[in-house]
Every structure is written in C-alpha cells, then in structure tokens.
Design an enzyme around this catalytic site. Structure first.
Site, mmCIF file in Angstrom:
data_model
loop_
_atom_site.group_PDB
_atom_site.id
_atom_site.type_symbol
_atom_site.label_atom_id
_atom_site.label_comp_id
_atom_site.label_asym_id
_atom_site.label_seq_id
_atom_site.Cartn_x
_atom_site.Cartn_y
_atom_site.Cartn_z
ATOM 1 N N LYS A 180 11.503 -4.818 20.738
ATOM 2 C CA LYS A 180 12.176 -5.040 19.451
ATOM 3 C C LYS A 180 12.647 -6.498 19.361
ATOM 4 C CE LYS A 180 13.026 -2.535 16.525
ATOM 5 N NZ LYS A 180 12.247 -2.093 15.320
ATOM 6 N N TYR A 228 11.749 -0.959 25.549
ATOM 7 C CA TYR A 228 11.953 -0.766 24.105
ATOM 8 C C TYR A 228 12.692 -1.956 23.496
ATOM 9 C CZ TYR A 228 14.482 0.617 19.890
ATOM 10 O OH TYR A 228 15.023 0.632 18.627
ATOM 11 N N THR A 239 17.496 -3.369 15.940
ATOM 12 C CA THR A 239 18.496 -2.623 16.699
ATOM 13 C C THR A 239 19.504 -3.552 17.373
ATOM 14 O OG1 THR A 239 18.726 -1.251 18.680
ATOM 15 C CG2 THR A 239 16.799 -2.636 18.600
ATOM 16 N N ASP A 240 20.679 -3.013 17.668
ATOM 17 C CA ASP A 240 21.663 -3.789 18.429
ATOM 18 C C ASP A 240 21.263 -3.918 19.904
ATOM 19 O OD1 ASP A 240 22.125 -1.168 19.218
ATOM 20 O OD2 ASP A 240 24.281 -1.183 18.797
ATOM 21 N N GLU A 241 20.259 -3.127 20.341
ATOM 22 C CA GLU A 241 19.886 -3.159 21.765
ATOM 23 C C GLU A 241 19.268 -4.492 22.171
ATOM 24 O OE1 GLU A 241 18.100 0.246 23.508
ATOM 25 O OE2 GLU A 241 19.347 1.633 22.384
ATOM 26 N N SER A 260 10.502 4.304 19.388
ATOM 27 C CA SER A 260 11.959 4.076 19.312
ATOM 28 C C SER A 260 12.769 4.637 20.477
ATOM 29 C CB SER A 260 12.486 4.694 18.011
ATOM 30 O OG SER A 260 12.406 6.104 18.078
ATOM 31 N N ALA A 285 8.091 2.070 14.536
ATOM 32 C CA ALA A 285 8.272 1.613 15.911
ATOM 33 C C ALA A 285 8.195 2.807 16.842
ATOM 34 C CB ALA A 285 9.649 0.947 16.079
HETATM 35 P P1 NAD Z 1 11.469 7.408 14.950
HETATM 36 O O1 NAD Z 1 10.882 7.337 16.327
HETATM 37 O O2 NAD Z 1 12.185 8.614 14.523
HETATM 38 O O3 NAD Z 1 10.308 7.163 13.871
HETATM 39 C C1 NAD Z 1 9.363 6.155 14.012
HETATM 40 C C2 NAD Z 1 8.282 6.359 12.963
HETATM 41 O O4 NAD Z 1 7.321 5.293 13.112
HETATM 42 C C3 NAD Z 1 7.508 7.681 13.121
HETATM 43 O O5 NAD Z 1 7.329 8.287 11.866
HETATM 44 C C4 NAD Z 1 6.180 7.236 13.720
HETATM 45 O O6 NAD Z 1 5.099 8.104 13.373
HETATM 46 C C5 NAD Z 1 6.020 5.857 13.117
HETATM 47 N N1 NAD Z 1 5.136 5.017 13.939
HETATM 48 C C6 NAD Z 1 5.164 4.835 15.274
HETATM 49 N N2 NAD Z 1 4.157 4.014 15.649
HETATM 50 C C7 NAD Z 1 3.511 3.650 14.507
HETATM 51 C C8 NAD Z 1 2.401 2.814 14.238
HETATM 52 N N3 NAD Z 1 1.755 2.159 15.225
HETATM 53 N N4 NAD Z 1 2.012 2.665 12.956
HETATM 54 C C9 NAD Z 1 2.637 3.318 11.934
HETATM 55 N N5 NAD Z 1 3.684 4.143 12.147
HETATM 56 C C10 NAD Z 1 4.123 4.302 13.415
HETATM 57 O O7 NAD Z 1 12.365 6.101 14.826
HETATM 58 P P2 NAD Z 1 13.743 5.897 14.023
HETATM 59 O O8 NAD Z 1 14.850 6.315 14.886
HETATM 60 O O9 NAD Z 1 13.590 6.420 12.673
HETATM 61 O O10 NAD Z 1 13.786 4.289 13.972
HETATM 62 C C11 NAD Z 1 13.197 3.574 12.881
HETATM 63 C C12 NAD Z 1 13.418 2.083 13.095
HETATM 64 O O11 NAD Z 1 14.815 1.813 13.151
HETATM 65 C C13 NAD Z 1 12.826 1.543 14.391
HETATM 66 O O12 NAD Z 1 12.286 0.279 14.124
HETATM 67 C C14 NAD Z 1 14.017 1.432 15.322
HETATM 68 O O13 NAD Z 1 13.824 0.412 16.266
HETATM 69 C C15 NAD Z 1 15.116 1.094 14.346
HETATM 70 N N6 NAD Z 1 16.479 1.509 14.749
HETATM 71 C C16 NAD Z 1 16.700 2.800 15.138
HETATM 72 C C17 NAD Z 1 18.005 3.178 15.459
HETATM 73 C C18 NAD Z 1 18.321 4.589 15.877
HETATM 74 O O14 NAD Z 1 19.447 4.851 16.308
HETATM 75 N N7 NAD Z 1 17.418 5.538 15.755
HETATM 76 C C19 NAD Z 1 19.040 2.243 15.405
HETATM 77 C C20 NAD Z 1 18.755 0.931 15.006
HETATM 78 C C21 NAD Z 1 17.465 0.571 14.671
HETATM 79 O O1 DAU Z 2 21.525 1.285 19.591
HETATM 80 C C1 DAU Z 2 20.454 1.587 18.753
HETATM 81 C C2 DAU Z 2 19.424 2.395 19.505
HETATM 82 O O2 DAU Z 2 19.965 3.697 19.672
HETATM 83 C C3 DAU Z 2 18.086 2.468 18.787
HETATM 84 O O3 DAU Z 2 17.534 1.180 18.716
HETATM 85 C C4 DAU Z 2 17.123 3.403 19.522
HETATM 86 O O4 DAU Z 2 15.915 3.532 18.798
HETATM 87 C C5 DAU Z 2 17.786 4.757 19.652
HETATM 88 O O5 DAU Z 2 16.944 5.625 20.394
HETATM 89 C C6 DAU Z 2 19.140 4.621 20.338
HETATM 90 O O6 DAU Z 2 18.974 4.267 21.720
HETATM 91 P P1 DAU Z 2 19.869 4.938 22.872
HETATM 92 O O7 DAU Z 2 19.174 4.792 24.170
HETATM 93 O O8 DAU Z 2 21.269 4.447 22.801
HETATM 94 O O9 DAU Z 2 19.854 6.472 22.360
HETATM 95 P P2 DAU Z 2 19.694 7.847 23.121
HETATM 96 O O10 DAU Z 2 20.002 8.920 22.134
HETATM 97 O O11 DAU Z 2 18.413 7.943 23.886
HETATM 98 O O12 DAU Z 2 20.875 7.812 24.178
HETATM 99 C C7 DAU Z 2 22.232 7.625 23.771
HETATM 100 C C8 DAU Z 2 23.087 7.569 25.010
HETATM 101 O O13 DAU Z 2 23.084 8.873 25.630
HETATM 102 C C9 DAU Z 2 22.572 6.627 26.083
HETATM 103 O O14 DAU Z 2 23.676 6.024 26.727
HETATM 104 C C10 DAU Z 2 21.817 7.512 27.057
HETATM 105 C C11 DAU Z 2 22.582 8.818 26.960
HETATM 106 N N1 DAU Z 2 21.781 10.053 27.165
HETATM 107 C C12 DAU Z 2 20.650 10.218 26.418
HETATM 108 C C13 DAU Z 2 19.885 11.360 26.567
HETATM 109 C C14 DAU Z 2 18.630 11.539 25.767
HETATM 110 C C15 DAU Z 2 22.216 11.034 28.046
HETATM 111 O O15 DAU Z 2 23.261 10.891 28.703
HETATM 112 N N2 DAU Z 2 21.467 12.169 28.176
HETATM 113 C C16 DAU Z 2 20.313 12.367 27.497
HETATM 114 O O16 DAU Z 2 19.643 13.409 27.697
#
Ligand code: NAD
Ligand code: DAU
Length: 350
Positions: A160, A156, A131-133, A86, A84
C-alpha cells in the site's frame, strides 16, 4: 454527469460506498471494476441491481488491456481506487498477489488515466484509498498525521505504501490530479469474516474459540465503515487536489477490549451465557511483525472539510453485531464457498 470508475466495489468498503452513493447520486454513473476475488461478494450489491446508473465489470485492475478497454468504453472522469488485497495475515502467507494487485494494479490504473486523460485534466481525478498502516507502528503515545514518515511493517502495508508513492509521483511528474486518504481500521456490515470484528462475532455466536494474537494489547483506532465512505466522498467533492487526508474515528481500543465488547453484545442480542462466551477467549501465537498501536490525527479533514464520524464505537458495534445475526444467508454464502460457485457459474463463460 460524472462517471465514477470504482475499483474493488464488491469488497467491504467499496460495496458500502456504492450502496450509499448510487441511489443518492442518480445523475452520476458508477462503474464497479472488480476481479471478484474471494473477498468480493456480489450479494453485497443486490440492492443496486436494476439501478440505471450502476454497472459491474469483472476486470483485474492489473490487466492493462482490460483496463484500457474500460476507459475506452466508459470514459470515466474519476477513478475511486479501493481494489486491493487487504488482509495482513494473508500477505504474510503469500505476498505475491499483494504486490501484483496493490502495486502493479495501481500502476496500470495511473497509466490508463495518463493515456486517456491526455490533453486535458479538467474535471478529472484519481482518488486513492489507502491505510494508516503505511506509517508503521506507534509506541504508547502519539498519533499519525499526514506528515508522519512512512515505515510499513507487513507485505500488505509495504504494498500500500508503494502504491501511495506511485500516486504522488504521477501527480508530481505528470501533473495527474489526485487525492489520497489514509484511514484507520474499518468495521461494519459486509466485512469478510477473516478480519477481527466479524470473525469474533461469528465465532462467538457459534461457540468457537476467539483467537487473540499475543497478549491482545495491540491497539487499533476503529471507524464505522459508512463514516469512512462519507469521508472519501467529502474529499472527492471538496478536498484540495494533490492533498492527503487522514481519516480516523478517535476510537482507540486494545484488541482484547474489542473482543470483550463483542462478547457482551452477542450475549445481550442472542440471550447467550456471558460467562461461557468469555471462556472462549484463547490467546494464540502473535502475528509476525505485529504493529503495536495505530492512532489517527484526523484534524485536517475535520477542520478543512467539516467531516466528523456519525457513529460512536458503541452504536456502530451494536449495529454490526445485529447485522451479522440477521444476515445468515450472506454469511453462509461467503463462508461455504457457495458464492464462489455462483460466481463461476454466472461469470465463468463471459
Ligand atoms: P476487501 O478485501 O474487502 O475488498 C477488496 C476488493 O477488491 C474485493 O472486492 C476484491 O475482489 C477486489 N480486488 C482484489 N484484487 C483485485 C484486482 N486485482 N482487480 C480488481 N479488483 C480486485 O477490502 P476492503 O477492506 O474493502 O478495503 C478496500 C480498500 O480500502 C483497500 O485499498 C484497503 O487497503 C483500504 N483500507 C481498508 C481498511 C479496512 O479497515 N478494511 C482501512 C483503510 C484502508
Ligand atoms: O488500519 C487499517 C487496516 O486495518 C487496513 O488497511 C487493513 O486492510 C485491515 O485489514 C486492517 O488491518 P489489521 O491487521 O489491523 O486488521 P485485522 O482485523 O486483521 O486485525 C485487527 C487486530 O486484531 C490486529 O491487531 C490483529 C488482531 N487479530 C486479528 C485476527 C484476525 C487477532 O488478535 N486475532 C485474529 O484472529
């Protein structure tokens, strides 16, 4: 032997998942299907090179012909769909790629499953990582359950949510066997430093400003990444087909509290000046449509599957800070763009 087609396995959570499972399941095969976008880092998977049960395929999941070829070649039993776009802030600046990868990419994979698994769904599974979002924002109280109404705020989370709806629709209409997990914010090793925790760690180490959106009062529910990976594995192995499981860490914290803890850990682990580090905190313009609070009710997965997180926020965050301090090469590669050159060199002509 089960063949797992793991999409997005070179990203943060996917790489942690593969690093955990490939050595632990030597009798199974894991095919990592990743487009290798800016968020991917093949260096995250170095430990798997030479494993006989692992292969990387550089493929865009929204490319139907390429996905079709992968199904022909590898005949997967189970798709674990991490791939995704993300990052919420990137989705605000450029939503198009989020719709393409997250919505169209999921559609392409579902259609490939329907085509290649036609005749018998026995032993087949589409596991969708979400995601919970998708639930939108909570006020001061309450928690997201599996029955909470979808109400996404950002491009985003809307993309999702759309992908979750597609998965459930393919389940109802075509009887495609699926499972779905909706997880809260992950943190830990291998996370691209655009997200809050790694960004703050690296900026603090380098004495750069720590940009806190708005008043820093938004609340996220933090979960250590390997706890999320174990939850996904538990659901794949033992969860009920067609069911959704919420996954969260019971670690609700305001962003400013997270930043304060990072500052304390960086000071302790580097011998840096605590007051000087505190002085780096900078309040900046808020994220548009910024959700106030997320909190997960994980009682279904805890009760039905016996999953519980192994890390507390204290142990997980200390490990995470230490990991970023010890892995400069990984960090430099990701940030300097040198790893992009490596990707072009290594994969450009293939
Ligand atoms: P990330 O951005 O670190 O990694 C995403 C990966 O997907 C990368 O390796 C990228 O190259 C690959 N990708 C992107 N577009 C693609 C495409 N079109 N085809 C094939 N590969 C592709 O993301 P992450 O944080 O590891 O999240 C992974 C999954 O978990 C996502 O679906 C995200 O929505 C979900 N998720 C993330 C979080 C979080 O906090 N990071 C929380 C809940 C759910
Ligand atoms: O809840 C799950 C989600 O968590 C995933 O689905 C997403 O892929 C992942 O990116 C994450 O989303 P958030 O927007 O919550 O994460 P982020 O780290 O971007 O931001 C976390 C919190 O911090 C949010 O309230 C925004 C704030 N923030 C973020 C950045 C990058 C700041 O205050 N300063 C910053 O520079």
């Amino acid at each position: 032997m089960t063949t797992y087609l793991v999409t997005g396995g070179a990203g943060f959570i996917g790489a942690n998942f593969l690093n955990l499972l490939v050595p632990r399941q030597p009798g199974d095969r894991f095919i990592n299907v990743d487009k290798l976008t800016y968020a991917a880092n093949p260096a995250s998977l170095e430990g798997l090179e030479g494993s006989g049960n692992y292969a990387l395929e550089r493929v865009d999941v929204a490319d139907a012909a390429a996905v079709d070829r992968l199904f022909e070649e590898h005949a997967p039993d189970c798709v674990v769909h991490f791939a995704a776009e993300s990052h919420v802030d990137r989705s605000i600046l450029g939503p198009g790629e989020f719709v393409r990868t997250n919505v169209e990419g999921t559609f392409v994979l579902l259609e490939a499953c329907r085509k290649h698994w036609a005749g018998s769904y026995d032993g087949k599974l589409f596991h969708h990582v979400s995601t919970d979002e998708v639930y939108g924002s909570l006020g001061a109280t309450g928690m997201f359950t599996e029955d909470t109404r979808y109400d996404p705020s950002s491009p985003y989370s809307a993309s999702k949510a759309a992908s979750d709806h597609l998965v459930r629709a393919w389940g109802r209409t075509y009887k495609l066997p699926f499972k779905l997990t909706n997880c809260s914010n992950n943190y830990g090793p291998l996370q691209f430093p655009e997200k809050l925790i790694p960004l703050m760690i690296l900026n603090a180490v380098e004495g750069k400003p720590l940009p806190i959106y708005g008043k820093g009062e938004n609340v996220r529910d933090w979960l250590y990444v390997t706890d999320h990976c174990e939850a996904i594995w538990r659901v794949i192995q033992s969860g009920a087909t067609g069911e959704t499981y919420n996954v969260g860490g019971h670690n609700e914290l305001m962003n400013v509290e997270v930043v304060d803890r990072i500052i304390e850990l960086v000071a302790a682990q580097t011998g840096g000046d605590l007051e000087a580090l505190r002085g780096l905190k900078t309040y900046v313009t808020d994220r548009p449509g910024h959700d106030l609070r997320y909190a997960i009710d994980a009682s279904k997965i805890e009760r039905d599957l016996g999953w519980t997180p192994q890390e507390t926020f204290e142990t997980g965050l200390a490990k995470t800070v230490a990991w970023y301090l010890e892995n400069d090469a990984w960090v430099d590669a990701v940030r300097s763009g040198a790893y992009r050159e490596w990707i072009d060199q290594n994969y450009g002509a293939r």
